[in-house]
Design a protein around this motif. Sequence first.
Motif, PDB file in Angstrom:
ATOM      1  N   SER A1608       1.158  -1.006   0.306  1.00 21.91           N
ATOM      2  CA  SER A1608       0.363   0.089   0.442  1.00 21.91           C
ATOM      3  C   SER A1608       1.054   0.530   0.198  1.00 21.91           C
ATOM      4  O   SER A1608       2.093   1.038   0.195  1.00 21.91           O
ATOM      5  N   TYR A1609       0.287   2.111  -0.913  1.00 20.33           N
ATOM      6  CA  TYR A1609       1.006   3.719  -1.107  1.00 20.33           C
ATOM      7  C   TYR A1609       0.432   4.194   0.152  1.00 20.33           C
ATOM      8  O   TYR A1609      -1.058   4.986  -0.056  1.00 20.33           O
ATOM      9  N   THR A1610       1.647   5.474   0.701  1.00 22.57           N
ATOM     10  CA  THR A1610       0.698   6.716   1.068  1.00 22.57           C
ATOM     11  C   THR A1610       1.464   7.964   0.784  1.00 22.57           C
ATOM     12  O   THR A1610       2.728   7.854   0.562  1.00 22.57           O
ATOM     13  N   GLY A1669       8.630  -0.904  -6.830  1.00 26.50           N
ATOM     14  CA  GLY A1669      10.157  -1.942  -6.527  1.00 26.50           C
ATOM     15  C   GLY A1669      10.730  -0.256  -5.790  1.00 26.50           C
ATOM     16  O   GLY A1669       9.920   0.881  -5.247  1.00 26.50           O
ATOM     17  N   HIS A1670      11.412  -0.040  -6.083  1.00 21.25           N
ATOM     18  CA  HIS A1670      12.445   1.205  -6.387  1.00 21.25           C
ATOM     19  C   HIS A1670      11.687   2.469  -7.260  1.00 21.25           C
ATOM     20  O   HIS A1670      11.463   2.053  -8.098  1.00 21.25           O
ATOM     21  N   LEU A1671      11.037   3.832  -6.543  1.00 23.98           N
ATOM     22  CA  LEU A1671      10.435   4.283  -7.467  1.00 23.98           C
ATOM     23  C   LEU A1671      11.476   5.428  -7.861  1.00 23.98           C
ATOM     24  O   LEU A1671      12.379   6.465  -7.291  1.00 23.98           O
ATOM     25  N   CYS A1672      11.160   5.882  -9.091  1.00 24.16           N
ATOM     26  CA  CYS A1672      12.051   6.924  -9.767  1.00 24.16           C
ATOM     27  C   CYS A1672      11.183   8.190 -11.145  1.00 24.16           C
ATOM     28  O   CYS A1672      11.968   8.662 -10.313  1.00 24.16           O
ATOM     29  N   SER A1698       4.823  -1.562   2.854  1.00 23.14           N
ATOM     30  CA  SER A1698       4.995  -3.169   3.135  1.00 23.14           C
ATOM     31  C   SER A1698       7.016  -3.085   3.197  1.00 23.14           C
ATOM     32  O   SER A1698       7.036  -3.417   4.365  1.00 23.14           O
ATOM     33  N   ARG A1699       8.064  -2.093   2.466  1.00 25.83           N
ATOM     34  CA  ARG A1699       8.919  -2.031   3.058  1.00 25.83           C
ATOM     35  C   ARG A1699       9.502  -0.563   3.367  1.00 25.83           C
ATOM     36  O   ARG A1699      10.645  -0.593   4.273  1.00 25.83           O
ATOM     37  N   ASP A1700       8.871  -0.454   4.050  1.00 23.87           N
ATOM     38  CA  ASP A1700       8.840   0.781   5.574  1.00 23.87           C
ATOM     39  C   ASP A1700       9.563   2.091   4.560  1.00 23.87           C
ATOM     40  O   ASP A1700      11.194   2.377   5.434  1.00 23.87           O
ATOM     41  N   GLU A1701       9.287   3.010   4.393  1.00 22.46           N
ATOM     42  CA  GLU A1701      10.744   3.799   2.864  1.00 22.46           C
ATOM     43  C   GLU A1701       9.967   4.887   1.679  1.00 22.46           C
ATOM     44  O   GLU A1701       8.626   4.045   0.992  1.00 22.46           O
ATOM     45  N   THR A1702      10.312   5.761   2.380  1.00 21.27           N
ATOM     46  CA  THR A1702      10.037   6.964   1.671  1.00 21.27           C
ATOM     47  C   THR A1702      10.878   7.705   0.599  1.00 21.27           C
ATOM     48  O   THR A1702      11.743   7.851   0.734  1.00 21.27           O
ATOM     49  N   PHE A1703       9.654   7.598  -0.344  1.00 19.40           N
ATOM     50  CA  PHE A1703      10.827   8.812  -1.857  1.00 19.40           C
ATOM     51  C   PHE A1703      10.061   9.768  -2.123  1.00 19.40           C
ATOM     52  O   PHE A1703       8.998   9.933  -1.968  1.00 19.40           O
ATOM     53  N   HIS A1704      11.366  10.581  -1.813  1.00 20.18           N
ATOM     54  CA  HIS A1704      10.810  12.273  -2.029  1.00 20.18           C
ATOM     55  C   HIS A1704      11.187  12.707  -3.387  1.00 20.18           C
ATOM     56  O   HIS A1704      11.953  12.665  -4.193  1.00 20.18           O
ATOM     57  N   PHE A1705       9.638  13.873  -3.711  1.00 24.96           N
ATOM     58  CA  PHE A1705       9.671  13.784  -5.288  1.00 24.96           C
ATOM     59  C   PHE A1705      10.111  15.405  -4.770  1.00 24.96           C
ATOM     60  O   PHE A1705       8.890  16.300  -4.128  1.00 24.96           O
ATOM     61  N   GLN A1706      10.658  16.424  -4.971  1.00 25.01           N
ATOM     62  CA  GLN A1706      10.904  17.549  -4.671  1.00 25.01           C
ATOM     63  C   GLN A1706      10.076  18.605  -5.603  1.00 25.01           C
ATOM     64  O   GLN A1706      11.091  18.421  -7.140  1.00 25.01           O
ATOM     65  N   ALA A1725      11.545  13.907 -10.577  1.00 22.81           N
ATOM     66  CA  ALA A1725      12.373  12.695 -10.507  1.00 22.81           C
ATOM     67  C   ALA A1725      12.939  12.056  -8.640  1.00 22.81           C
ATOM     68  O   ALA A1725      12.277  13.220  -8.196  1.00 22.81           O
ATOM     69  N   CYS A1726      12.846  11.267  -8.188  1.00 24.05           N
ATOM     70  CA  CYS A1726      13.034  11.236  -7.252  1.00 24.05           C
ATOM     71  C   CYS A1726      14.343  11.562  -6.441  1.00 24.05           C
ATOM     72  O   CYS A1726      15.157  11.591  -7.059  1.00 24.05           O
ATOM     73  N   ALA A1727      14.480  12.009  -5.569  1.00 25.05           N
ATOM     74  CA  ALA A1727      15.340  12.929  -5.062  1.00 25.05           C
ATOM     75  C   ALA A1727      16.077  11.942  -4.073  1.00 25.05           C
ATOM     76  O   ALA A1727      16.872  12.430  -4.282  1.00 25.05           O
ATOM     77  N   ASN A1728      15.627  10.384  -3.823  1.00 25.40           N
ATOM     78  CA  ASN A1728      16.195  10.190  -2.596  1.00 25.40           C
ATOM     79  C   ASN A1728      15.651   8.492  -3.100  1.00 25.40           C
ATOM     80  O   ASN A1728      16.917   7.279  -2.798  1.00 25.40           O
ATOM     81  N   ASN A1729      16.023   8.265  -4.537  1.00 25.03           N
ATOM     82  CA  ASN A1729      16.273   6.730  -4.628  1.00 25.03           C
ATOM     83  C   ASN A1729      17.254   5.791  -4.982  1.00 25.03           C
ATOM     84  O   ASN A1729      18.582   6.579  -5.714  1.00 25.03           O
ATOM     85  N   LYS A1730      18.272   5.344  -4.227  1.00 28.01           N
ATOM     86  CA  LYS A1730      19.401   4.364  -3.916  1.00 28.01           C
ATOM     87  C   LYS A1730      19.586   4.126  -5.688  1.00 28.01           C
ATOM     88  O   LYS A1730      20.917   4.576  -5.723  1.00 28.01           O
ATOM     89  N   ILE A1731      19.417   3.087  -5.655  1.00 26.04           N
ATOM     90  CA  ILE A1731      19.249   3.299  -6.947  1.00 26.04           C
ATOM     91  C   ILE A1731      19.586   4.197  -8.652  1.00 26.04           C
ATOM     92  O   ILE A1731      21.000   3.701  -9.392  1.00 26.04           O
ATOM     93  N   CYS A1732      18.957   5.139  -8.588  1.00 28.08           N
ATOM     94  CA  CYS A1732      19.199   6.142  -9.364  1.00 28.08           C
ATOM     95  C   CYS A1732      20.368   6.857  -8.612  1.00 28.08           C
ATOM     96  O   CYS A1732      21.642   6.764  -9.969  1.00 28.08           O
ATOM     97  N   ASP A1733      20.700   6.814  -7.769  1.00 29.55           N
ATOM     98  CA  ASP A1733      22.150   7.229  -7.216  1.00 29.55           C
ATOM     99  C   ASP A1733      23.600   6.103  -8.338  1.00 29.55           C
ATOM    100  O   ASP A1733      24.252   7.429  -8.150  1.00 29.55           O
ATOM    101  N   GLU A1734      23.507   4.808  -7.478  1.00 25.29           N
ATOM    102  CA  GLU A1734      24.279   4.436  -7.666  1.00 25.29           C
ATOM    103  C   GLU A1734      24.622   4.500  -9.026  1.00 25.29           C
ATOM    104  O   GLU A1734      25.892   3.893  -9.547  1.00 25.29           O
ATOM    105  N   LEU A1735      23.566   4.027 -10.343  1.00 20.87           N
ATOM    106  CA  LEU A1735      23.772   4.169 -10.966  1.00 20.87           C
ATOM    107  C   LEU A1735      24.441   5.381 -12.107  1.00 20.87           C
ATOM    108  O   LEU A1735      25.533   5.784 -12.970  1.00 20.87           O
ATOM    109  N   GLU A1736      24.034   6.998 -11.483  1.00 21.09           N
ATOM    110  CA  GLU A1736      24.564   8.074 -11.913  1.00 21.09           C
ATOM    111  C   GLU A1736      26.304   7.843 -11.585  1.00 21.09           C
ATOM    112  O   GLU A1736      26.612   8.094 -12.155  1.00 21.09           O
TER     113      GLU A1736
END
Length: 1741
Positions: A1608-1610, A1669-1672, A1698-1706, A1725-1736
């Motif tokens: 579920s998403y909040t 999954g990870h939001l982008c 379910s992941r207890d993970e928050t994705f921030h979009f400024q 774009a997602c400001a705190n997506n770890k996969i995107c950061d690693e990719l960059e």
Amino acid sequence: MMQLTLNTLFPVVSTPAITYIVTVFTGDVRGAGTKSKIYLVMYGARGNKNSGKIFLEGGVFDRGRTDIFHIELAVLLSPLSRVSVGHGNVGVNRGWFCEKVVILCPFTGIQQTFPCSNWLDEKKADGLIERQLYEMVSLRKKRLKKFPWSLWVWTTDLKKAGTNSPIFIQIYGQKGRTDEILLNPNNKWFKPGIIEKFRIELPDLGRFYKIRVWHDKRSSGSGWHLERMTLMNTLNKDKYNFNCNRWLDANEDDNEIVREMTAEGPTVRRIMGMARYHVTVCTGELEGAGTDANVYLCLFGDVGDTGERLLYNCRNNTDLFEKGNADEFTIESVTMRNVRRVRIRHDGKGSGSGWYLDRVLVREEGQPESDNVEFPCLRWLDKDKDDGQLVRELLPSDSSATLKNFRYHISLKTGDVSGASTDSRVYIKLYGDKSDTIKQVLLVSDNNLKDYFERGRVDEFTLETLNIGNINRLVIGHDSTGMHASWFLGSVQIRVPRQGKQYTFPANRWLDKNQADGRLEVELYPSEVVEIQKLVHYEVEIWTGDVGGAGTSARVYMQIYGEKGKTEVLFLSSRSKVFERASKDTFQLEAADVGEVYKLRLGHTGEGFGPSWFVDTVWLRHLVVREVDLTPEEEARKKKEKDKLRQLLKKERLKAKLQRKKKKRKGSDEEDEGEEEESSSSEESSSEEEEMEEEEEEEEFGPGMQEVIEQHKFEAHRWLARGKEDNELVVELVPAGKPGPERNTYEVQVVTGNVPKAGTDANVYLTIYGEEYGDTGERPLKKSDKSNKFEQGQTDTFTIYAIDLGALTKIRIRHDNTGNRAGWFLDRIDITDMNNEITYYFPCQRWLAVEEDDGQLSRELLPVDESYVLPQSEEGRGGGDNNPLDNLALEQKDKSTTFSVTIKTGVKKNAGTDANVFITLFGTQDDTGMTLLKSSKTNSDKFERDSIEIFTVETLDLGDLWKVRLGHDNTGKAPGWFVDWVEVDAPSLGKCMTFPCGRWLAKNEDDGSIIRDLFHAELQTRLYTPFVPYEITLYTSDVFAAGTDANIFIIIYGCDAVCTQQKYLCTNKREQKQFFERKSASRFIVELEDVGEIIEKIRIGHNNTGMNPGWHCSHVDIRRLLPDKDGAETLTFPCDRWLATSEDDKKTIRELVPYDIFTEKYMKDGSLRQVYKEVEEPLDIVLYSVQIFTGNIPGAGTDAKVYITIYGDLGDTGERYLGKSENRTNKFERGTADTFIIEAADLGVIYKIKLRHDNSKWCADWYVEKVEIWNDTNEDEFLFLCGRWLSLKKEDGRLERLFYEKEYTGDRSSNCSSPADFWEIALSSKMADVDISTVTGPMADYVQEGPIIPYYVSVTTGKHKDAATDSRAFIFLIGEDDERSKRIWLDYPRGKRGFSRGSVEEFYVAGLDVGIIKKIELGHDGASPESCWLVEELCLAVPTQGTKYMLNCNCWLAKDRGDGITSRVFDLLDAMVVNIGVKVLYEMTVWTGDVVGGGTDSNIFMTLYGINGSTEEMQLDKKKARFEREQNDTFIMEILDIAPFTKMRIRIDGLGSRPEWFLERILLKNMNTGDLTMFYYGDWLSQRKGKKTLVCEMCAVIDEEEMMEWTSYTVAVKTSDILGAGTDANVFIIIFGENGDSGTLALKQSANWNKFERNNTDTFNFPDMLSLGHLCKLRVWHDNKGIFPGWHLSYVDVKDNSRDETFHFQCDCWLSKSEGDGQTVRDFACANNKICDELEETTAP
């Protein structure tokens, strides 16, 4: 032998040149022409070489014109890769519209087409004045290769040696000869002492052996003294010398203007000698035999010919070709060895041009007169006599030229355009693979039209010449004389019956100096060569007796019979007066090969002033190939000739060798040795070739076989006249001196029936057929023993004299429908064979009348035993009223074939006819004879414009139908008739054949013919299951008012629900009144579908019309033949019930089951075994209670008439009218249930019903809730959940629906009606295990062997006024290694047909997967001249390959347009290729839930997500009855290759009368791998029910494992703290992650009452969502509604619970039309997506 043109005069140059013939087409649009200088650049195959800029000087470049240029280059560029065309852009009219450029390179024989269809104008389109053009490979053609040669001509330096006369040459080589070549087209002078050089192109003729040079001027000063000529191949330097040193002058030397020169030089291996031939032309002694015309003669020998020589220099007479003259001439030429053939003609000029040629004598000078070879003619060369020909080809006296010559029947069609006709003299020349004809001027036509070559007319000519082999091309042109010289040639058709071939040469072009390319002559190639009936030549010589009044003015005909069959009736016609007293007349006929001739029928029509004829003798000659044993003298003579030939060849080779030695002395010794070796080997090979040529002539018909003349003499010595001898106008003759049939006499007794108005006043004709010797031909029954013939109840006796026929097999009897009372009821015909004293009985007992029975005026009858026709005692008959012939009717029907003939009259002005129309059907065994078409089943006023007429033609032993002859008698006010087509349907054969016509049958139209032979179009032939005959006897009960005036129908059922069509038994109202009387038996013989060995039941009923429609049926008998035809069985169906709306249960339909079977079978010993038995376990007659629930919604009830059909596994009820409800007076009211009782044979398990209403009354719309059916016998109950409207105004506007039983899980393919439905079944997995050969019915056209894939075809029809067609189109797909699909028809749904002008039609088809498609063939089945189709564009999409091909065609597919072909192969190298993404085929099954209202009318959309991406949103085609309650629907989907799938999104649009849907689950099956993916839902898609959503997402389940997790998403949305930041609009988001997107989410329910206010945070919860999954990325937008829609968004946080993970979009920006950049849609774009950061980090430099 190629038509050659001299390109130009050149100065002496050393470099070889390659010629290119460039044809430039200027478009036919306004302002298309130009005055600018046009230039061209040609590029080689790889583009490395080019021609440089070539200015096309001398061109016109006017609108609609074609300009031709001959360009010579020193480099070989062909085949070209591209061309550049442009202009200098100077002048007043500088713009130019170029249609196309066509370039032919004769050296390679490649003709390439470069389309342009564009402006070269700086002020139009794209402003370009130069364009690059690329070849359309599909239009590439191979032409005859030609090679460049240089010709030097030496004129001697004598005084007056030069000339400006037109000089022609013709070159001969081992492989053939050239056409005549004009050296000085502009009358250029050949000056004394000057050498002229010419550049010419010649086909490959092998080694040259002679050249002929001539001119046609005989005036003083026109002569020419030629020294020599030299020919040199500019590529390999082969050189030939031709020495002359003679005058070509009518007043010098030997006064000849033609010279032949033998080839000499180093290349020559044999130097042939010169010869002088003494020719004597003998004119006949007949009245007017002489001629004043110019006579031309050509001698043909073993080697070459003399060419056509004008015979003017006579050695013994001043007045040439006078009656009785023998004019002698000398012809000098290179030796031809032996003269084998003579062609002689005259030009028809002068007042007395007609000429009777007796013979021509030819010998070589120096030989004794005894060596004269005689070439007999004995024929007229006269437009108005004999066959009208002015040319004769003669063979030596031991051969027959008339038999050995081939006849080429030429039809020239002048186009139907303004100004198309011409007054010029038209000529034609044919080229075959063996030889060619002369350039024949077409002076005398066969169809004798008043004016030749008129607009829209067809002129027919015959060319008689030697066999030139298969025709590969022709040249046709005119001399541009007369007041109106221009000519638009439509097409040329050439029939060669002796070859059995018909060639079509389309032209569709002008031959006019001022039109198109300005040419008056054109070379044509055949567009099609079709097989026709192969005929042989017969020569008939008829001697008329020398008695008073022996000659006749009537039309004489004959028919030849042989062991292989018979010819058609052949009329003997001539332009001369024939059949005069004591005369001999000879006729040339082309007819079928009958093999060994055993009889001939000769007769005349009895017309004219003096019809009586005394015929003395008839000779019949024809060629046969047989083994011939040579006598020792003949073998010795042959050996002597061969030895003489070898000596001559040796002498010629020695002469060439000596000449080479003389030249070698001038060269070095080394060169001598090399050349000596080459010379020796060449001489040997040359010698071998020549000897092989001699042997080939001997082996033409096989070892020891020769073509010899077989002749038959028929002695008549009798009158054919009324009032003389036996009053006969026809006689049958047998060959004299040969064993064969004897003469016989047949006594014919014709018994007219004893029914009212049975007699006839018409003329009656009879044909008798026998087992051994054919038939008697059609004989008129004129002289009876009664004064008034064919009266009611009367027997008339006639006598027919004929050759013995053996045992009689059948007769044909007909009348011509003339007189006051033409209708005739024939009881029978008895024929007594007087030789054998045997009587044959032919019962008929039917009408031959337009208004009676089936309307036929002709009957074919079979003989029966006398016990069936002669009266017997009561004891012998066994009592009763049965007619013994009744037992034979079924057997006779089985032996006959009934054809239904449909004729379509065209829509042209005055297309209809008032004439009497007749038809003849030709089969491989026999023909129907002339059948008058009087009784149409469709119209009383027949053959009107755009009408369709249907007739019945019945015949026996016709064989396979192959030809239809249609004609009329040209009577009435408007006899002209335009026929579109004729369709012949033979149910007993299971074949319906179409015979296209598309031509006039009119004296003043087309070719003036009123009779046409039509041949069937193979592509339009329709095959189906053959019908079988049933004898149906219906017994009317002996109760008051039992009889009926209604029309009774019947349907017969076999096992497994196989049934016949519904058949009405009476064909007209007269029969309805005649049959079905009280206490009567009504018998009918009908042809219906074969239902198999067992008849389970029948359904009988009537249409309830007439004064007394009610009928009480006692029982019904059905008799049919056993499968092996050795007996019959009769089934009895008891009834004893009323079929009436006022009696019994008020029903007019009954179903009956058989009670007993009576079988009669003939045993091997000839005895008849009769077996009677009761039917075991017949079907029960069951009462079905049908309860129909009308829905409880507004307007649900109906006042219309409702009908139902119930289907079970044992059959169906047929359509039943639901008239009386058992429980309600007012039926089908809203919210009510009506019960009906239907009586029918047991249907077994009921699985389907069909409901419909007739939309009558005011309140016709009807909503059906459900239908319940229960069997009152076994209490089985069947439920049909409907929930649908039957209304033109609601849902899909249908008045008829199929519903399946609630528990039914079987095949529902009966819903298929469109081609797309059948293609989908062909692609489905259910066809994987099906044996293709066992598929029948409609599916048979859609299945094929091998892997099948879908294709999308789009066809654009042009906008020309004649571009449209109603023909059926098809495609073939051609892959690598020429792998071809089967023919794929482009059919429309619901019977639509054809392609309208300017339309774009799209088709979904399936076909064989041929791999990479290389070519596509597009065509149509139209076979008539009217079937024109202009195809502008063709597109083919192959989803499984991800490719779409787009072809710009712009071509005609038509017989009478363009290049005359109706199918064309397009090379996909010409196509523009578009990548559309590779699709994978999936079989998709959708389950709709079993809940009330579960089905939907809404549009359904699907989006699929997989590991490799996602698809676009795709709509699921609802088609007819998909997505209905408790139904699973399977269909094929094409989906991008993104598997394995992760989830599916389904959306409905909530529209339609049923906007809700209960979706159970969906299954996807990969058609290639078989992988299965399941998607479960089990809830409503509705705004009112369930989750109250129109969108759902389903997780993919593979191998019982879910491919995604649920979460579920909040979503927390922060509105910025600036002035006016809040919004009143509706806000939406889409969340994007590594597993796809969320779809559109509406931000509706927040904790805050007033959402999106300034500086507020609004929280939204979205439970039960598939994890992304990870939001982008996040997409945010609003609908810009409300008072203050503008919105300044600060940020959005999305928490995956379910992941207890928050994705921030400024965000920090406006979503407003009036603020910022005016955008209301933003992606963040997602400001705190770890996969995107690693990719960059990993991709950073």
